[in-house]
Design a protein around this motif. Structure first.
Motif, PDB file in Angstrom:
ATOM      1  N   UNK A  46      13.726  43.307 -30.489  1.00 53.42           N
ATOM      2  CA  UNK A  46      14.517  44.359 -31.109  1.00 53.42           C
ATOM      3  C   UNK A  46      15.600  43.873 -32.047  1.00 53.42           C
ATOM      4  N   UNK A  47      15.597  42.588 -32.375  1.00 56.64           N
ATOM      5  CA  UNK A  47      16.648  42.016 -33.222  1.00 56.64           C
ATOM      6  C   UNK A  47      16.472  42.450 -34.677  1.00 56.64           C
ATOM      7  N   UNK A  48      17.576  42.742 -35.360  1.00 61.79           N
ATOM      8  CA  UNK A  48      17.485  42.975 -36.800  1.00 61.79           C
ATOM      9  C   UNK A  48      17.052  41.681 -37.479  1.00 61.79           C
ATOM     10  N   UNK A  49      16.175  41.835 -38.470  1.00 62.58           N
ATOM     11  CA  UNK A  49      15.592  40.664 -39.123  1.00 62.58           C
ATOM     12  C   UNK A  49      15.595  40.818 -40.631  1.00 62.58           C
ATOM     13  N   UNK A  90      16.042  35.283 -28.423  1.00 63.18           N
ATOM     14  CA  UNK A  90      16.834  36.261 -27.689  1.00 63.18           C
ATOM     15  C   UNK A  90      18.319  35.968 -27.689  1.00 63.18           C
ATOM     16  N   UNK A  91      18.697  34.724 -27.955  1.00 66.21           N
ATOM     17  CA  UNK A  91      20.111  34.341 -27.899  1.00 66.21           C
ATOM     18  C   UNK A  91      20.904  34.781 -29.120  1.00 66.21           C
ATOM     19  N   UNK A  92      20.215  35.224 -30.157  1.00 68.59           N
ATOM     20  CA  UNK A  92      20.908  35.633 -31.378  1.00 68.59           C
ATOM     21  C   UNK A  92      21.078  37.137 -31.467  1.00 68.59           C
ATOM     22  N   UNK A  93      21.934  37.531 -32.385  1.00 72.27           N
ATOM     23  CA  UNK A  93      22.130  38.946 -32.677  1.00 72.27           C
ATOM     24  C   UNK A  93      21.234  39.405 -33.817  1.00 72.27           C
ATOM     25  N   UNK A  94      20.759  38.447 -34.627  1.00 66.09           N
ATOM     26  CA  UNK A  94      19.888  38.739 -35.764  1.00 66.09           C
ATOM     27  C   UNK A  94      19.045  37.504 -36.049  1.00 66.09           C
ATOM     28  N   UNK A  95      17.978  37.701 -36.817  1.00 63.84           N
ATOM     29  CA  UNK A  95      17.038  36.622 -37.118  1.00 63.84           C
ATOM     30  C   UNK A  95      16.749  36.611 -38.610  1.00 63.84           C
ATOM     31  N   UNK A  96      16.740  35.404 -39.182  1.00 63.16           N
ATOM     32  CA  UNK A  96      16.321  35.188 -40.563  1.00 63.16           C
ATOM     33  C   UNK A  96      15.181  34.188 -40.538  1.00 63.16           C
TER      34      UNK A  96
END
Length: 174
Positions: free
Chosen positions: A104-107, A67-73
């Motif tokens: 809901x993070x862009x991944x 949750x702390x990020x704006x996006x996930x890889x």
């Protein structure tokens, strides 16, 4: 922009961790936080264990990191055509906190292996599942023959078709 990245494996010298780090660091100006799922090792999930332990703090911590990020890889290692046991267990515990664990993070999802299959089976499984768990999938890529396509000395994908594809893919995270 902050990107949370990790290899979905407990291997300390994982090629998938290397690929996730490379891809995440391609996003210009982004802060990248690399997670090691070994830092979130919890007992094997079962309903009995859940009744006994409740919700483990490490699952809560992993959820908070996502949750702390704006996006996930994420780059997936493949064990017998599926997720690694370590990732699947952490995913199972964390999804009990909130089914939408990716919030809901862009991944961007990646996978690689030493062979020509590039862990594409687990990648297909992950890509089809992410929308059901709150992931906003922006793209996916399977990198075949890791050692032929990744320069271990510079920790980069070798210039050419695969590098161009990864760069194009992570551009979708902005």
């Amino acid at each position: 922009m902050k990107i949370i990245a990790f290899g979905a494996t407990s291997s300390r010298h994982s090629i998938n961790k290397q690929l996730a780090a490379y891809a995440a660091n391609l996003v210009a100006g982004a802060e990248v936080e690399m997670l090691d799922i070994n830092d979130y090792e919890i007992p094997l999930f079962s309903e009995d264990k859940e009744k006994e332990l409740g919700q483990p703090q490490l699952a809560k911590d992993f959820y908070a990191k996502l949750g702390s990020g704006d996006a996930i890889v994420i780059s997936f290692a493949e064990h017998n055509g599926s997720y690694t046991a370590a990732y699947k267990n952490l995913f199972d515990w964390t999804s009990r906190l909130d089914r939408n664990i990716f919030q809901g993070k862009p991944m961007v999802l990646l996978a690689t292996s030493p062979g020509p299959g590039g862990a594409r089976n687990v990648l297909a499984t992950a890509a089809s599942a992410m929308p059901h768990f709150g992931g906003d999938l922006k793209g996916q890529l399977s990198l075949p023959s890791f050692y032929d396509n990744f320069d271990m000395e510079t920790a980069t994908v070798k210039a050419g078709e695969w590098d161009d594809k990864i760069k194009s893919l992570v551009a979708n995270l902005k």
